[in-house]
Enzyme design. Structure first.
Site, PDB file in Angstrom:
ATOM      1  CG  HIS A  40      42.251   3.340  -8.277  1.00 14.19           C
ATOM      2  ND1 HIS A  40      41.317   3.970  -7.486  1.00 14.19           N
ATOM      3  CD2 HIS A  40      42.909   4.328  -8.937  1.00 14.19           C
ATOM      4  CE1 HIS A  40      41.406   5.279  -7.671  1.00 14.19           C
ATOM      5  NE2 HIS A  40      42.366   5.529  -8.551  1.00 14.19           N
ATOM      6  CG  HIS A 125      49.986   7.313  -7.477  1.00 11.90           C
ATOM      7  ND1 HIS A 125      50.041   7.880  -8.742  1.00 11.90           N
ATOM      8  CD2 HIS A 125      48.952   7.894  -6.833  1.00 11.90           C
ATOM      9  CE1 HIS A 125      49.081   8.783  -8.841  1.00 11.90           C
ATOM     10  NE2 HIS A 125      48.397   8.804  -7.701  1.00 11.90           N
TER      11      HIS A 125
END
Length: 143
Positions: A40, A125
């Site tokens: 994710h 990120h």
């Protein structure tokens, strides 16, 4: 409970990231790779939050997303947290959609700073692995 705010990946993006993970993980046993279902875009890490604070967290997240329009993400590029030689985290970033994610992460930081304040600017990120000893980041990144 341990909380963070994230953007789930669509199947296509998850497949692209998994190709990178497969390539990196072959022959690199000195790293803990993230399970495919746990990939994710991290926007804000909150850490341990008491159950009684959950309502306030949800309200703060709601304020953060007000006025944010939907946007597309294109997974692109890699990097690390720490130093190249002693990487703590190896991550995949985004090209298209990065500015929108940074804006959203900044709103989350502003509205959730009572729970945990980050000293560094937002860096959305996808964590793909953590070198086990803190060393070996350079080898994973092609050094």
């Amino acid at each position: 409970m341990r909380l963070f705010v994230a953007i789930e990946l669509e199947d296509h993006s998850r497949s692209e990231v998994l190709k990178v993970v497969e390539e990196l993980s072959s022959g690199h046993k000195n790293a803990k790779f993230v399970e495919p279902g746990n990939l994710h875009f991290t926007l804000k890490f909150l850490g341990e939050i008491e159950d009684s604070m959950l309502g306030e967290v949800i309200t703060s997240i709601g304020k953060s997303v007000e006025g944010i329009k939907s946007f597309k993400l294109h997974v692109h590029g890699m990097g690390y947290f720490g130093s190249r030689r002693f990487a703590k985290v190896i991550w995949v970033g985004a090209h298209e959609g990065r500015d929108e994610m940074v804006k959203l992460a900044s709103e989350l930081e502003h509205n959730l700073s009572a729970f945990r304040k980050d000293e560094r600017p937002p860096s959305p990120h996808i964590t793909i692995c953590r070198p086990k000893t803190g060393r070996g980041g350079g080898r994973l990144l092609g050094d």
